[in-house]
Design an enzyme around this catalytic site. Structure first.
Site, PDB file in Angstrom:
ATOM      1  N   SER A  50       0.858  -1.188   0.000  1.00 36.39           N
ATOM      2  CA  SER A  50       0.000   0.000   0.000  1.00 36.39           C
ATOM      3  C   SER A  50       0.895   1.240   0.000  1.00 36.39           C
ATOM      4  O   SER A  50       2.058   1.185   0.423  1.00 36.39           O
ATOM      5  CB  SER A  50      -0.920   0.005   1.222  1.00 36.39           C
ATOM      6  OG  SER A  50      -0.146   0.250   2.369  1.00 36.39           O
ATOM      7  N   ASP A  82      -0.599  -1.189  -4.626  1.00 34.07           N
ATOM      8  CA  ASP A  82      -2.056  -1.150  -4.497  1.00 34.07           C
ATOM      9  C   ASP A  82      -2.536   0.314  -4.498  1.00 34.07           C
ATOM     10  O   ASP A  82      -1.751   1.226  -4.216  1.00 34.07           O
ATOM     11  CB  ASP A  82      -2.428  -1.865  -3.179  1.00 34.07           C
ATOM     12  CG  ASP A  82      -3.873  -2.327  -3.138  1.00 34.07           C
ATOM     13  OD1 ASP A  82      -4.492  -2.461  -4.215  1.00 34.07           O
ATOM     14  OD2 ASP A  82      -4.392  -2.576  -2.026  1.00 34.07           O
ATOM     15  N   HIS A  83      -3.805   0.530  -4.785  1.00 33.22           N
ATOM     16  CA  HIS A  83      -4.480   1.844  -4.761  1.00 33.22           C
ATOM     17  C   HIS A  83      -3.572   3.060  -4.651  1.00 33.22           C
ATOM     18  O   HIS A  83      -3.347   3.593  -3.563  1.00 33.22           O
ATOM     19  CB  HIS A  83      -5.439   1.915  -3.572  1.00 33.22           C
ATOM     20  CG  HIS A  83      -6.578   0.965  -3.686  1.00 33.22           C
ATOM     21  ND1 HIS A  83      -7.644   1.181  -4.517  1.00 33.22           N
ATOM     22  CD2 HIS A  83      -6.803  -0.217  -3.064  1.00 33.22           C
ATOM     23  CE1 HIS A  83      -8.491   0.180  -4.401  1.00 33.22           C
ATOM     24  NE2 HIS A  83      -8.006  -0.683  -3.533  1.00 33.22           N
TER      25      HIS A  83
HETATM   26  P1  13P Z   1      -9.525  -6.449   2.519  1.00 34.72           P
HETATM   27  O1  13P Z   1      -8.824  -5.535   3.468  1.00 34.72           O
HETATM   28  O2  13P Z   1     -10.992  -6.446   2.740  1.00 34.72           O
HETATM   29  O3  13P Z   1      -8.946  -7.811   2.529  1.00 34.72           O
HETATM   30  O4  13P Z   1      -9.336  -5.847   1.046  1.00 34.72           O
HETATM   31  C1  13P Z   1      -8.092  -5.915   0.431  1.00 34.72           C
HETATM   32  C2  13P Z   1      -8.021  -5.090  -0.794  1.00 34.72           C
HETATM   33  O5  13P Z   1      -8.917  -5.086  -1.606  1.00 34.72           O
HETATM   34  C3  13P Z   1      -6.804  -4.289  -0.999  1.00 34.72           C
HETATM   35  O6  13P Z   1      -6.878  -3.455  -2.108  1.00 34.72           O
END
Ligand code: 13P
Length: 284
Positions: A50, A82-83
């Protein structure tokens, strides 16, 4: 060399209809534990970072941890950001060697998201890297109102975005959210089928923590080749540490607590890898 393009991991999973777990790791211990579980089960796996943890650790240090553990793993692995709404962080991670990024411009208009995503894809391609796209954004489970289905974009808008940007994987909102669901989520599985049929690209399933085994198998069969798990890893990591200290209140021995945490994270990773059908799917 077990580090392979994310696209390669996902295209095989998509074709064979199994799911590859993409775990959000938080430090060296959790990264090593996930890779060890995947290695043991002969499963391809994606390590996700992240933006928060990349910034906290530092891009160079995070990548150094990856390079310390990934090359000795004997299964196909990829490193994914991620994101990420921040273009500078995306550029820095791509330049460093991340295999893929999720450009999260879901707060922008779809048109502006599309315009910038085309640039991100061009930038990623220069490094042989891949891109995940999203246009709707995901809430936290505690923010869900029940009216999420009304806020999604039309299928035409999704198809136009995927085709115009040439993203490698798409992350649609289907009633899923990040965190721990209070009650079992009601998911729009048909939307996954419709998107896969219309675009031909694999879908990334977000908010995996707390979905039922039946939901996972159904969604993976429909084309969710990437299945994101973050909260379950955090729970396994933190609860095992808490439990260890509760059981050994006067034992201030970091290696003992780390061992308990590694075991818990490996168990969590094994559980999801088996559930998603990727055990034994390694090809390297
Ligand atoms: P959770 O935290 O619900 O497992 O989701 C993970 C996720 O989609 C990370 O982008």
């Amino acid at each position: 060399m077990p580090v392979v393009p994310t696209r390669e991991i996902l295209s095989r999973a998509f074709a064979e209809r199994y799911g590859v777990a993409a775990f959000n790791v938080v430090n060296d211990l959790t990264m090593e534990a996930v890779l060890a579980a995947a290695d043991e089960l002969r499963a391809p796996v994606i390590i996700q970072t992240s933006v928060k943890h990349v910034k906290m650790t530092g891009i160079d240090a995070m990548y150094a941890i990856w390079m310390a553990y990934a090359p000795r793993t004997r299964v196909p692995v990829a490193l994914h950001l991620d994101h990420c709404p921040e273009r500078e962080v995306i550029s820095a991670c791509l330049a460093k060697g991340w295999n893929s990024v999720l450009f999260d411009a879901s707060k922008l208009t779809v048109e502006e998201n599309k315009r910038q995503c085309i640039e991100v894809v061009a930038e990623a391609r220069r490094y042989g890297a891949d891109v995940e796209g999203e246009i709707e954004g995901f809430k936290r489970t505690e923010e869900m109102t029940g009216s999420e289905a009304e806020q999604v974009q039309s299928l035409d808008t999704v198809v136009d975005f995927v085709k115009a940007t040439n993203v490698d994987v798409f992350a649609p909102a289907i009633g899923n959210a990040h965190g721990t669901y209070k009650t079992a989520p009601k998911l729009d599985a048909q939307r996954v089928t419709d998107i896969v049929k219309a675009t031909g690209v694999p879908v990334a399933l977000h908010g995996g923590t707390g979905m039922s085994p039946e939901q996972f198998s159904d969604l993976i069969a429909r084309g969710c080749a990437k299945v994101n798990i973050s909260t379950a890893l955090k729970i396994a990591f933190m609860k095992s540490g808490y439990d260890y200290m509760t059981a050994h209140p006067d034992q201030y021995d970091p290696p003992s607590i780390f061992t308990a945490q590694r075991t818990a994270v490996m168990d969590m990773a094994r559980y999801h890898i088996r559930l998603f059908g990727s055990e034994g799917k390694a090809w390297t």
